[in-house]
Design a protein around this motif. Structure first.
Motif, short mmCIF file in Angstrom:
data_model
loop_
_atom_site.label_atom_id
_atom_site.label_comp_id
_atom_site.label_asym_id
_atom_site.label_seq_id
_atom_site.Cartn_x
_atom_site.Cartn_y
_atom_site.Cartn_z
N THR A 82 1.00 -1.20 0.00
CA THR A 82 -0.07 0.00 -0.02
C THR A 82 0.95 1.30 0.03
OG1 THR A 82 -1.59 -1.08 1.44
CG2 THR A 82 -1.82 1.06 1.17
N GLU A 83 1.72 1.38 0.86
CA GLU A 83 2.70 2.56 1.02
C GLU A 83 3.31 2.54 -0.45
OE1 GLU A 83 4.08 1.84 5.78
OE2 GLU A 83 4.98 0.99 4.19
N HIS A 84 4.01 1.46 -0.87
CA HIS A 84 4.83 1.39 -2.09
C HIS A 84 3.93 1.96 -3.43
CE1 HIS A 84 8.26 -0.05 -4.48
NE2 HIS A 84 7.15 -0.56 -5.30
N LYS A 85 3.04 1.55 -3.42
CA LYS A 85 2.29 1.86 -4.77
C LYS A 85 1.69 3.26 -4.50
CE LYS A 85 -0.16 -1.96 -7.07
NZ LYS A 85 1.30 -2.35 -7.52
N ARG A 86 1.50 3.77 -3.28
CA ARG A 86 1.02 5.28 -3.18
C ARG A 86 2.48 6.23 -3.62
NH1 ARG A 86 0.56 6.29 2.17
NH2 ARG A 86 -1.31 4.92 2.41
N ALA A 87 3.78 5.74 -3.14
CA ALA A 87 4.73 6.43 -3.56
C ALA A 87 5.11 6.30 -4.92
CB ALA A 87 5.87 5.79 -2.63
N VAL A 88 4.97 5.24 -5.45
CA VAL A 88 5.29 5.09 -7.03
C VAL A 88 4.44 5.87 -7.67
CG1 VAL A 88 5.00 3.40 -8.97
CG2 VAL A 88 6.06 2.59 -6.83
N ALA A 89 3.10 5.94 -7.76
CA ALA A 89 2.21 7.01 -8.14
C ALA A 89 2.82 8.31 -8.22
CB ALA A 89 0.89 6.82 -7.70
N GLU A 90 3.19 8.65 -6.83
CA GLU A 90 3.66 9.99 -6.50
C GLU A 90 4.92 10.65 -7.64
OE1 GLU A 90 5.48 12.65 -2.86
OE2 GLU A 90 4.34 10.92 -2.39
N PHE A 91 5.57 9.71 -7.73
CA PHE A 91 6.87 9.81 -8.62
C PHE A 91 6.52 9.69 -10.06
CE2 PHE A 91 8.95 10.09 -4.49
CZ PHE A 91 9.66 10.93 -4.67
N CYS A 92 5.60 9.22 -10.42
CA CYS A 92 5.19 9.03 -11.87
C CYS A 92 5.28 10.35 -12.46
CB CYS A 92 4.03 8.12 -11.96
SG CYS A 92 4.05 6.45 -12.10
N GLY A 93 5.07 11.21 -11.56
CA GLY A 93 4.95 12.59 -12.29
C GLY A 93 6.25 13.09 -12.77
N ASN A 94 7.35 12.76 -12.48
CA ASN A 94 8.70 13.07 -12.79
C ASN A 94 9.00 12.42 -14.24
OD1 ASN A 94 11.07 14.33 -12.73
ND2 ASN A 94 12.15 12.92 -11.35
N VAL A 95 8.06 12.44 -15.03
CA VAL A 95 8.31 11.63 -16.50
C VAL A 95 9.45 12.43 -17.14
CG1 VAL A 95 6.20 12.80 -17.35
CG2 VAL A 95 7.36 10.58 -18.32
N GLU A 96 9.65 13.69 -17.20
CA GLU A 96 10.48 14.45 -18.12
C GLU A 96 11.77 14.19 -18.05
OE1 GLU A 96 9.80 15.65 -21.18
OE2 GLU A 96 7.54 15.27 -20.43
N LEU A 97 12.11 13.95 -16.71
CA LEU A 97 13.47 13.82 -16.55
C LEU A 97 13.81 12.32 -16.70
CD1 LEU A 97 14.45 16.17 -13.57
CD2 LEU A 97 15.11 16.20 -16.00
N CYS A 98 12.68 11.50 -16.47
CA CYS A 98 13.14 9.97 -16.79
C CYS A 98 13.55 10.04 -18.38
CB CYS A 98 11.85 9.13 -16.38
SG CYS A 98 11.77 8.54 -14.53
N ARG A 99 12.65 10.44 -18.87
CA ARG A 99 12.64 10.49 -20.49
C ARG A 99 14.08 11.06 -20.98
NH1 ARG A 99 8.25 10.01 -23.68
NH2 ARG A 99 8.96 11.33 -25.29
N LEU A 100 14.68 12.00 -20.33
CA LEU A 100 16.03 12.59 -20.62
C LEU A 100 16.97 11.58 -20.21
CD1 LEU A 100 17.63 14.83 -21.48
CD2 LEU A 100 17.67 15.78 -19.11
N THR A 101 16.87 10.83 -19.08
CA THR A 101 17.68 9.70 -19.05
C THR A 101 17.67 8.41 -20.05
OG1 THR A 101 17.64 10.10 -16.50
CG2 THR A 101 18.41 7.80 -17.22
N GLU A 102 16.41 8.08 -20.24
CA GLU A 102 16.28 7.14 -21.28
C GLU A 102 16.81 7.47 -22.62
OE1 GLU A 102 11.82 6.92 -21.73
OE2 GLU A 102 11.86 6.72 -19.53
#
Lengths: 279, 279
Positions: free
Chosen positions: B20-40
């Motif tokens: 439960t804690e994990h999924k909540r935190a994962v969802a929160e950080f899904c917003g950081n997509v632009e910098l993930c895309r830069l790394t990709e």
């Protein structure tokens, strides 16, 4: 079903989508945590420990259930599958794709009960369906009588098992070919730019998915025999000792399948292993 | 750094948290997509295709850069790492943990620049740090002169490489032992209930994490030589032909490390391979 699985899994994966679309969708489905937790419990936890929810054909399978709880290698492999279930957002999966979620008429196939859906490993859906077919196969001897030895039906089930995977494989890779120059970001066309490499990545992807499917399918078989919710195929065998014989065969096969899934190179090898065990 | 990595990765994983804690935190950080895309893009894509952002020590490494773009096996392996980066929410990772993100004084170590943070594979952080140390090692010959052959410094770097992984391993597994009966849901104590099994799951987890780290570390080395942003260790070698010799050695090692990472059983074997290549 092959068509359903190929389309839903392909179009919600990074083979078709950008990472921006993917992360947004993943976040949305993170909210479905309660039903994911239920699956974690009934598939990956309860069968491997003492739990008030577990039941089995007692006393016949008492020692078999105990053996599952004491099998270190099995529990090691189950941990890997559970991690994948909890951590890997590969595609939007149905999450409860047993044969009871599929409604069939002569000219239509409909899938119901999508309440478990979330972003998880594709193999969980494919495996659920394959695992249910294998359970149905092992149940038939319990229903055989003088009037019907169920031999033809058993052969039909194995053929369906084989056809389901092969057709899924064909349709999924056809979608991949069709959209390989699209906006999917897993394999950019500028990098995966020659046919030898395209074949290599496709073979690796499908091999991994095949092994995931066998692992998850086996885990779902195990939970249907020593866990909380069973399947009608077995439950409708009224003679408990007869039922236990069938269930034990299915359980033994599922344990082998889960532990040694990476040794199977093709669905025909799985069918052969079932036939061999059952000869 | 071992302490930092062990604590941040352990406490944000399912070894410590409920799903439960994990999924909540994962969802929160899904917003950081632009910098993930830069790394990709800069880590998993650009070095393997023609890109305006790539540069290298030309003309010396022209053929080396081309060889990277034409290496099918390398690109097959990079695809697997990229999938893991995009799909696997294992822990809250820093996402850009190169040595330049670490500020050190005699009595304090601070990590900066957390803007790339999201839920991803632990090995991406561990590998980033290890990969940077290996780059620093290969750069030293370019800085050696009559007054300082850099031999002692090179030995120190390799010792640090070894110590970093070993200390990380020790601290991470110590946290695991300490919290094994806590609320972490990856390995429930009722299932993983004997010391032999606990050892088995720990060994498997750490082996997989080691191989992930080597793979990601190698990918980050490659991108620092033929991709967009390079490292000061090499850039400060003013003689381009000398720099190219050092960079080629690092690149060749990174390619082997990425493709054959699963063959390494311990960090000492990595150190030996570096020494052998460099003898």
């Amino acid at each position: 079903m092959s068509e359903y699985m190929a389309r839903t899994l392909f179009f919600t994966s990074l083979l078709y989508r950008t990472t921006t679309e993917h992360k947004r969708a993943v976040a949305e489905f993170c909210g479905n945590v309660e039903l994911c937790r239920l699956t974690e419990q009934v598939v990956f936890s309860d069968p491997y420990k003492v739990s008030e929810y577990n039941h089995w054909t007692s006393p016949y399978l008492d020692r078999d259930a105990e053996a599952v709880r004491n099998d270190n290698i099995l529990k090691l492999e189950v941990a890997e599958l559970k991690s994948m279930f909890c951590e890997r957002a590969q595609a939007l999966i149905h999450g409860d794709l047993h044969t009871g979620s599929v409604m069939v008429t002569h000219d239509s196939t409909q899938v119901i009960d999508p309440e478990f859906a979330y972003y998880g490993p594709m193999g969980f859906d494919v495996g659920a369906f394959l695992g249910n077919l294998i359970l149905a196969f092992f149940a038939q001897d319990g229903h055989a009588d003088e009037g019907n030895d169920r031999k033809a039906y058993k052969e039909w089930i194995l053929r369906t098992l084989e056809d389901t995977w092969n057709l899924f494989h064909k349709k999924f890779t056809a979608l991949w070919d069709e959209h390989k120059d699209g906006s999917g970001e897993a394999y950019l066309p500028a990098i995966y730019n020659n046919s030898e490499l395209q074949l290599l990545v496709k073979q690796k992807f499908m091999k991994d998915l095949f092994h995931d499917s066998l692992g998850f399918g086996a885990a779902k078989m195990i939970r249907r025999i020593v866990g909380v919710a069973h399947v009608a195929d077995f439950e409708s065998i009224t003679d408990a000792s007869k039922r236990a014989v069938c269930e034990r065969r299915a359980l033994d096969f599922a344990k082998v399948l889960l532990k040694e899934r990476r040794k199977f190179q093709a669905i025909t090898e799985v069918v052969l292993a079932i036939q061999k065990l059952h000869a």
